[in-house]
Design a protein around this motif. Structure first.
Motif, PDB file in Angstrom:
ATOM      1  N   TYR A   1       0.833  -1.206   0.000  1.00 20.93           N
ATOM      2  CA  TYR A   1       0.000   0.000   0.000  1.00 20.93           C
ATOM      3  C   TYR A   1       0.866   1.254   0.000  1.00 20.93           C
ATOM      4  CZ  TYR A   1      -2.732   3.873   1.740  1.00 20.93           C
ATOM      5  OH  TYR A   1      -3.292   5.122   1.885  1.00 20.93           O
ATOM      6  N   ILE A   2       1.882   1.274   0.855  1.00 23.02           N
ATOM      7  CA  ILE A   2       2.763   2.444   0.942  1.00 23.02           C
ATOM      8  C   ILE A   2       3.470   2.688  -0.380  1.00 23.02           C
ATOM      9  CG2 ILE A   2       4.823   3.368   2.093  1.00 23.02           C
ATOM     10  CD1 ILE A   2       3.914   1.748   4.605  1.00 23.02           C
ATOM     11  N   ALA A   3       3.953   1.612  -1.006  1.00 25.22           N
ATOM     12  CA  ALA A   3       4.664   1.745  -2.278  1.00 25.22           C
ATOM     13  C   ALA A   3       3.759   2.320  -3.359  1.00 25.22           C
ATOM     14  CB  ALA A   3       5.215   0.391  -2.702  1.00 25.22           C
ATOM     15  N   GLU A   4       2.501   1.885  -3.383  1.00 23.31           N
ATOM     16  CA  GLU A   4       1.601   2.293  -4.459  1.00 23.31           C
ATOM     17  C   GLU A   4       0.944   3.650  -4.208  1.00 23.31           C
ATOM     18  OE1 GLU A   4      -1.202  -0.865  -4.838  1.00 23.31           O
ATOM     19  OE2 GLU A   4       0.359  -2.372  -5.234  1.00 23.31           O
ATOM     20  N   ASN A   5       0.689   3.988  -2.941  1.00 27.58           N
ATOM     21  CA  ASN A   5      -0.172   5.133  -2.648  1.00 27.58           C
ATOM     22  C   ASN A   5       0.497   6.280  -1.903  1.00 27.58           C
ATOM     23  OD1 ASN A   5      -3.036   4.004  -3.393  1.00 27.58           O
ATOM     24  ND2 ASN A   5      -2.028   2.367  -2.238  1.00 27.58           N
ATOM     25  N   VAL A   6       1.659   6.046  -1.315  1.00 30.84           N
ATOM     26  CA  VAL A   6       2.296   7.083  -0.513  1.00 30.84           C
ATOM     27  C   VAL A   6       3.643   7.517  -1.105  1.00 30.84           C
ATOM     28  CG1 VAL A   6       3.047   7.742   1.810  1.00 30.84           C
ATOM     29  CG2 VAL A   6       1.179   6.097   1.528  1.00 30.84           C
ATOM     30  N   ALA A   7       4.453   6.557  -1.482  1.00 30.32           N
ATOM     31  CA  ALA A   7       5.805   6.864  -1.958  1.00 30.32           C
ATOM     32  C   ALA A   7       5.831   7.829  -3.146  1.00 30.32           C
ATOM     33  CB  ALA A   7       6.547   5.578  -2.305  1.00 30.32           C
ATOM     34  N   PRO A   8       4.950   7.680  -4.155  1.00 27.03           N
ATOM     35  CA  PRO A   8       5.018   8.612  -5.294  1.00 27.03           C
ATOM     36  C   PRO A   8       4.869  10.077  -4.899  1.00 27.03           C
ATOM     37  CG  PRO A   8       3.687   6.695  -5.848  1.00 27.03           C
ATOM     38  CD  PRO A   8       3.961   6.608  -4.373  1.00 27.03           C
ATOM     39  N   GLU A   9       4.109  10.348  -3.840  1.00 28.12           N
ATOM     40  CA  GLU A   9       3.925  11.732  -3.397  1.00 28.12           C
ATOM     41  C   GLU A   9       5.209  12.306  -2.791  1.00 28.12           C
ATOM     42  OE1 GLU A   9       0.611  11.916  -0.779  1.00 28.12           O
ATOM     43  OE2 GLU A   9      -0.810  11.100  -2.263  1.00 28.12           O
ATOM     44  N   HIS A  10       6.156  11.434  -2.463  1.00 24.14           N
ATOM     45  CA  HIS A  10       7.423  11.889  -1.889  1.00 24.14           C
ATOM     46  C   HIS A  10       8.571  11.794  -2.886  1.00 24.14           C
ATOM     47  CE1 HIS A  10       5.941  12.260   2.308  1.00 24.14           C
ATOM     48  NE2 HIS A  10       5.069  11.357   1.905  1.00 24.14           N
ATOM     49  N   GLY A  11       8.242  11.557  -4.156  1.00 24.38           N
ATOM     50  CA  GLY A  11       9.243  11.603  -5.210  1.00 24.38           C
ATOM     51  C   GLY A  11      10.131  10.375  -5.307  1.00 24.38           C
ATOM     52  N   ILE A  12       9.682   9.241  -4.772  1.00 25.73           N
ATOM     53  CA  ILE A  12      10.480   8.015  -4.841  1.00 25.73           C
ATOM     54  C   ILE A  12       9.599   6.856  -5.273  1.00 25.73           C
ATOM     55  CG2 ILE A  12      12.195   8.704  -3.118  1.00 25.73           C
ATOM     56  CD1 ILE A  12      10.646   6.941  -1.086  1.00 25.73           C
ATOM     57  N   THR A  13      10.274   5.780  -5.682  1.00 27.81           N
ATOM     58  CA  THR A  13       9.609   4.519  -5.982  1.00 27.81           C
ATOM     59  C   THR A  13      10.135   3.472  -5.012  1.00 27.81           C
ATOM     60  OG1 THR A  13       9.383   5.049  -8.330  1.00 27.81           O
ATOM     61  CG2 THR A  13       9.261   2.720  -7.713  1.00 27.81           C
TER      62      THR A  13
ATOM     63  N   LEU B   1      12.612   8.475   1.776  1.00 30.38           N
ATOM     64  CA  LEU B   1      12.033   7.201   2.193  1.00 30.38           C
ATOM     65  C   LEU B   1      11.505   7.295   3.629  1.00 30.38           C
ATOM     66  CD1 LEU B   1      11.667   4.176   1.322  1.00 30.38           C
ATOM     67  CD2 LEU B   1      13.860   3.734   2.469  1.00 30.38           C
ATOM     68  N   ILE B   2      12.289   7.905   4.497  1.00 30.68           N
ATOM     69  CA  ILE B   2      11.875   8.060   5.898  1.00 30.68           C
ATOM     70  C   ILE B   2      10.614   8.915   5.993  1.00 30.68           C
ATOM     71  CG2 ILE B   2      12.536   9.063   8.121  1.00 30.68           C
ATOM     72  CD1 ILE B   2      15.459   8.272   7.408  1.00 30.68           C
ATOM     73  N   GLU B   3      10.578  10.003   5.253  1.00 36.69           N
ATOM     74  CA  GLU B   3       9.393  10.862   5.272  1.00 36.69           C
ATOM     75  C   GLU B   3       8.170  10.128   4.731  1.00 36.69           C
ATOM     76  OE1 GLU B   3       9.083  13.802   6.765  1.00 36.69           O
ATOM     77  OE2 GLU B   3      11.117  13.312   7.444  1.00 36.69           O
ATOM     78  N   THR B   4       8.372   9.242   3.775  1.00 39.23           N
ATOM     79  CA  THR B   4       7.275   8.439   3.249  1.00 39.23           C
ATOM     80  C   THR B   4       6.630   7.612   4.358  1.00 39.23           C
ATOM     81  OG1 THR B   4       8.256   8.309   1.034  1.00 39.23           O
ATOM     82  CG2 THR B   4       6.675   6.581   1.644  1.00 39.23           C
ATOM     83  N   PHE B   5       7.471   6.977   5.189  1.00 36.14           N
ATOM     84  CA  PHE B   5       6.946   6.102   6.239  1.00 36.14           C
ATOM     85  C   PHE B   5       6.427   6.889   7.449  1.00 36.14           C
ATOM     86  CE2 PHE B   5       9.067   3.068   3.627  1.00 36.14           C
ATOM     87  CZ  PHE B   5       8.383   1.880   3.822  1.00 36.14           C
TER      88      PHE B   5
END
Length: 299
Positions: free
Chosen positions: A71-83, A269-273
């Protein structure tokens, strides 16, 4: 099943010497670890910066954390500029070693007490940089449905590693089934079987490796465990005798290497989580696996 039976409480508790946690012994030479179709050798990328595509590892048996990571990879990470590229590692020593060596950017499977054990045993330079969820806890039984039914002298299985054992004992203490010695009644005290002060129903405790806990239920009266530890093995809600709140300090999340804390993409990555969308998802998801096994921090 490893049967180390503990005599009940009071000052007369005797504990047989149990095997050291297996990560203390590391194989010499080159180790190859299969990771979700990828092969990681024990080489080091410690000084190599990460790009915007970052691999994050989960332990292969924790399917709840794997689902949450997806879920995080698909829905959160893109908003933080990473895959984020999720990978699986089967071995709980090598999953931390892969992060320490810089072969993956992080892992997503452990809490601070478990990480402390790994650092002490192996000298890893790792940080739980972004706690993101809690594991729901439960006591399972095939025979009994509440604590009043559990007989005197009942056999209760719990994990044989220090961190897992401490959480199980805190669960039993919270349920009023045992009392712990002063200073050992929080996760910071890391209580072990020798720290039981009161055991009024004379429970016998059996220490079991994490991968054998679900199978051990057939041989004991109850098992105290993270729900996610046994969900993949088929234990279900109708076998739960009692649920327990996750002890403070047992939050799971993203672990990264200290050597890469200044890497700009690791910071992303940290900000994503840390994104509040994760807690919102944990509160509202229809994913039964996640809803039944994980929770948001502070619940």
């Amino acid at each position: 099943m490893t049967n180390h039976t503990i005599s009940p409480a009071g000052d007369d508790i005797e504990i047989r010497q149990r095997k050291r946690w297996p990560w203390i012994v590391a194989a010499a030479g080159v180790v190859i670890v299969a990771v979700g179709g990828v092969v990681f050798a024990k080489y080091s990328n410690q000084d190599k910066p990460f790009g915007t595509t970052l691999e994050v590892a989960t332990w292969s048996t924790d399917i709840a954390a794997e689902n949450l990571l997806s879920y995080i990879a698909e829905n959160v990470a893109p908003e933080h500029g990473i895959t984020i590229k999720p990978v699986q590692i089967d071995n709980i020593i090598e999953i931390n070693r892969a992060v320490d060596a810089g072969n993956v950017a992080g892992n997503f499977f452990e809490h601070q007490p478990f990480l402390n054990d790994a650092i002490a045993a192996n000298g890893f330079q790792l940080t739980l940089a972004a706690p993101a969820f809690t594991w729901d806890q439960a006591t399972y039984s095939n025979k009994y449905r509440d604590w009043n039914q559990l007989p005197r002298g009942a056999k209760i299985a719990l994990r044989d590693d220090p961190a897992g054992q401490a959480i199980a004992l805190l669960d039993l203490s919270e349920a009023g089934q045992i009392t712990l010695k002063p200073g050992k009644d929080t996760l910071a005290g890391l209580p072990q079987l020798g720290d039981i002060e009161g055991n009024p129903k004379n429970y016998q405790f059996v220490q079991v490796p994490i991968g054998q806990l679900a199978r051990s239920l057939a041989d004991v009266d109850a098992v105290v465990v993270h729900i996610s530890d046994v969900y993949a093995a088929g234990l279900r809600e109708n076998q739960i005798l009692a649920r327990h709140p996750a002890p403070k300090g047992s939050e799971g999340g993203l672990v990264v290497s200290n050597k890469h804390l200044d890497d700009p993409n690791v910071q992303k990555l940290i900000e994503t989580f840390k994104d509040p969308k994760i807690a919102e998802f944990l509160e509202t998801t229809d994913n039964e696996l996640i809803r039944n096994t994980l929770g948001p921090i502070g619940r």
